[in-house]
Motif scaffolding. Structure first.
Motif, PDB file in Angstrom:
ATOM      1  N   ALA A  56      -1.601  -1.649  98.313  1.00 26.57           N
ATOM      2  CA  ALA A  56      -2.730  -2.578  98.328  1.00 26.57           C
ATOM      3  C   ALA A  56      -2.260  -3.990  97.989  1.00 26.57           C
ATOM      4  O   ALA A  56      -2.701  -4.971  98.589  1.00 26.57           O
ATOM      5  N   ARG A  57      -1.348  -4.069  97.060  1.00 25.54           N
ATOM      6  CA  ARG A  57      -0.848  -5.379  96.659  1.00 25.54           C
ATOM      7  C   ARG A  57      -0.165  -6.074  97.841  1.00 25.54           C
ATOM      8  O   ARG A  57      -0.434  -7.235  98.137  1.00 25.54           O
ATOM      9  N   THR A  58       0.684  -5.330  98.511  1.00 27.49           N
ATOM     10  CA  THR A  58       1.415  -5.918  99.633  1.00 27.49           C
ATOM     11  C   THR A  58       0.451  -6.311 100.742  1.00 27.49           C
ATOM     12  O   THR A  58       0.614  -7.351 101.385  1.00 27.49           O
ATOM     13  N   LEU A 323      11.788  -8.383  93.646  1.00 23.53           N
ATOM     14  CA  LEU A 323      10.838  -9.412  94.074  1.00 23.53           C
ATOM     15  C   LEU A 323       9.417  -8.879  94.244  1.00 23.53           C
ATOM     16  O   LEU A 323       8.451  -9.517  93.835  1.00 23.53           O
ATOM     17  N   ILE A 324       9.290  -7.711  94.834  1.00 23.56           N
ATOM     18  CA  ILE A 324       7.952  -7.175  95.115  1.00 23.56           C
ATOM     19  C   ILE A 324       7.416  -6.352  93.955  1.00 23.56           C
ATOM     20  O   ILE A 324       6.269  -6.499  93.549  1.00 23.56           O
ATOM     21  N   LYS A 325       8.264  -5.484  93.450  1.00 24.72           N
ATOM     22  CA  LYS A 325       7.767  -4.596  92.417  1.00 24.72           C
ATOM     23  C   LYS A 325       8.061  -5.106  91.016  1.00 24.72           C
ATOM     24  O   LYS A 325       7.598  -4.540  90.037  1.00 24.72           O
ATOM     25  N   GLY A 326       8.902  -6.146  90.932  1.00 25.57           N
ATOM     26  CA  GLY A 326       9.290  -6.617  89.615  1.00 25.57           C
ATOM     27  C   GLY A 326      10.122  -5.586  88.870  1.00 25.57           C
ATOM     28  O   GLY A 326      10.172  -5.574  87.651  1.00 25.57           O
ATOM     29  N   ALA A 327      10.756  -4.699  89.634  1.00 26.49           N
ATOM     30  CA  ALA A 327      11.519  -3.610  89.022  1.00 26.49           C
ATOM     31  C   ALA A 327      12.828  -4.124  88.437  1.00 26.49           C
ATOM     32  O   ALA A 327      13.371  -5.124  88.878  1.00 26.49           O
ATOM     33  N   ASP A 328      13.325  -3.402  87.446  1.00 24.15           N
ATOM     34  CA  ASP A 328      14.637  -3.723  86.892  1.00 24.15           C
ATOM     35  C   ASP A 328      15.707  -3.215  87.840  1.00 24.15           C
ATOM     36  O   ASP A 328      15.502  -2.253  88.572  1.00 24.15           O
ATOM     37  N   VAL A 329      16.848  -3.864  87.786  1.00 22.13           N
ATOM     38  CA  VAL A 329      17.950  -3.477  88.651  1.00 22.13           C
ATOM     39  C   VAL A 329      19.202  -3.374  87.792  1.00 22.13           C
ATOM     40  O   VAL A 329      19.433  -4.203  86.922  1.00 22.13           O
TER      41      VAL A 329
ATOM     42  N   LEU B  55       0.948   0.620 105.831  1.00 22.43           N
ATOM     43  CA  LEU B  55       0.344   0.313 104.532  1.00 22.43           C
ATOM     44  C   LEU B  55      -1.166   0.460 104.596  1.00 22.43           C
ATOM     45  O   LEU B  55      -1.784   1.175 103.804  1.00 22.43           O
ATOM     46  N   ALA B  56      -1.727  -0.262 105.552  1.00 21.52           N
ATOM     47  CA  ALA B  56      -3.178  -0.265 105.668  1.00 21.52           C
ATOM     48  C   ALA B  56      -3.691   1.126 106.005  1.00 21.52           C
ATOM     49  O   ALA B  56      -4.716   1.580 105.485  1.00 21.52           O
TER      50      ALA B  56
END
Lengths: 350, 350
Positions: A56-58, A323-329, B55-56
């Motif tokens: 939904a965010r994307t 960038l999208i999920k803000g996940a750690d790497v 996605l949608a």
DNA sequence: CTGAAAGCGCTTACAG
DNA sequence: CTGAAAGCGCTTACAG
């Protein structure tokens, strides 16, 4: 869709008596929320372990991200970089539907200036994240600092430059791959054999990396004085030069096994074939076409490979996740050190 | 979001003067559309190469899919199946947000009836797709036919059952992994050595699979009469039985190298250690903990591994791709045949 | 056979 | 500092 027991922004809003817009604000650390309501909202988020629906965010975020990839061009000298290129394309195909585009920039392995030019171009065209092979350490450092200044995350593949603010390094553990080379040499060499280590590179480009592998190779044999190790640095990357060097060496020494510290092992294989010296065992790196041919023919015994395609693939995904999920790497991600022979290369996945 | 130049259902509807509901109908081959309008719509879809936004679609389709995975339980005898289990979990984590849930069912490797019982349970609980290790060929066949009847797609991992309607087989190429075993034996065995092939299995469970590997191993040496090959089938899987068999053999033969056709190689390693016969070279399969210990100690020289985690991971993703995206899936997917030694196992990814 | 409308769980102006 | 409303590109009842 929302897995049973999971809550969404709507539920959070209801429980805290605010609108979903306000919930959204604290979710993204945007200003304009009173400390009191922020606290309330954060409490609920934590309590219910709220996980945003990335779909939904994307979908709602119209923004499309632009990544840049800076890698060496495939050349006549080596087709090695085709694999990372494939990895980039594969990753792009998977995340394109999430609104990510990847622009590719190529530099010439023998021309540091081309790296600098392409780096400038990336800065000019702007990018939200950068994948790069920091082949020329100094220039890569400069570029890295510029990216860090602009808060653009970047990932190294294939070789590392210590002390930078890269999001991650994804690539080989050079020392250990050389160490493994030692073990393989030990497996196939007889008792009391003489090994020749061959570094083929225009110094000082990637010479440092080759030395790391040589170091590992030597370390394996330390304390087991069954093997004598010779070495040569060949600073020209054309066949005639290599031939000359090897001829000189093989005329004066009895060699049982040769360890070539990079993908240029096919030159050595060709040389051994021409001289009818296929009995000399040969170990090298990277599964490029010309090496495979010699693997097939038996001139090369082992190739060591470190998933060049996957390095790039993972690098792109790391940027996406960040960038999208803000996940750690993970800051350091060492690839498997794969052993390739005539009998398993057909099933190998880069 | 919608990459530049791409159209959506709205655009298609406008261009064909229908509502998006009708477009949706032909997109999913649902009835209730006049041939004329259907034709118009299909033309536009083709012309603009319409690609649905997954996605949608996923967001709008509240439906959550249920997959079932049927694999052996981790047992004291072998922890091998921990890896596929991890692969399933990893895949589930990635696609959970797309509304996929995976239910796991375990059977006992030594009890075909447990397989049958769990298969029945899956049928009863319903599932939209099934991942299974068809360890007991006959029972797996029966189950496969039932699934095919109900049009439930299913994927095999780890071993194949030919002639079924499985969506895909993802696993080892047994013959070639044995062949590679031959090559490795050749690398480390001296001239004129004697090899012993050891199959440890309760016949007839997975005996067939072991024979395939033996066949490959033997094939490697065909026409190079430097090696003598002995073999033994050990039909008990406890250590005392194995010890007895090996003792008898090693008392009467001079063996240089042992090739164990499955993960039970650690029993042989233990035996060699107890007898102080570590000079005998040892090659086996699978990177389970007990084997790694012997790799560390040098009793085992090589392990051959076929990415057990990834088999399951890919199997789940294959079902997802088929079910959600309607994507095609390769009927046969052979995994890489990885060579593991003391010096690279730490970097190995299952 | 067809369409208008609501909704999936988010984000984004805009208004106050 | 806060909220109502529209919209992302689809699917799904429901009504006709």
């Amino acid at each position: 869709m929302k897995p049973a027991g999971r809550i969404g922004v709507k539920e959070i809003a209801k429980m805290t008596n605010v609108s979903i817009a306000t919930v959204d604000r604290v979710l993204h650390n945007r200003p304009g929320v009173s400390p009191a309501t922020e606290k309330k909202i954060r409490a609920v988020i934590r309590k219910y372990n709220y996980q945003p629906n990335i779909l939904a965010r994307t979908l709602a975020t119209r923004k499309t991200l632009k990544l840049a990839a800076l890698i060496p061009a495939v050349s006549k000298e080596t087709t090695y970089w085709q694999a990372p290129l494939d990895g980039i394309d594969e990753a792009e195909n998977e995340i394109r539907q999430f609104g990510i585009a990847v622009e590719k920039y190529f530099f010439d392995l023998n021309d540091a200036q081309s790296f600098v030019r392409q780096a400038r171009k990336i800065l000019r065209n702007k990018a939200d994240g950068v994948l790069l092979a920091p082949h020329f350490a100094n220039d890569a450092e400069t570029f890295s600092r510029q990216l860090a200044d602009k808060q653009i995350p970047f990932v190294y593949i294939n070789s590392d430059v210590p002390g930078q603010e890269n999001l991650s390094y994804i690539g080989p553990h050079l020392y250990q791959s050389g160490y493994l080379g030692g073990q393989l040499a030990d497996f196939i060499g007889g008792e009391k054999s003489t090994c020749l280590v061959v570094n083929i590179s225009r110094i000082p480009d990637s010479y440092y990396y080759l030395l790391k592998k040589e170091e590992g190779f030597r370390a394996y044999f330390e304390g087991r004085n069954k093997v004598k190790i010779l070495k040569t640095d060949i600073q020209k990357t054309d066949y005639p030069s290599i031939k000359k060097e090897l001829t000189a060496l093989l005329n004066t020494h009895k060699i049982d096994l040769i360890f070539v510290t990079n993908s240029r092992v096919f030159y050595v294989a060709r040389f051994l074939e021409e001289r009818g010296m296929e009995h000399i065992r040969l170990i090298g790196f990277d599964m490029i076409d010309r090496n495979i041919r010699h693997l097939e023919e038996g001139t090369i015994d082992f190739l060591i490979s470190q998933k060049p395609r996957e390095q790039a693939y993972r690098g792109i995904l790391a940027l996406y996740n960040k960038l999208i999920k803000g996940a750690d790497v993970e800051k350091q991600c060492f690839m498997p050190i794969d052993i390739i022979t005539k009998e398993n290369y057909r099933f190998y996945t880069n």
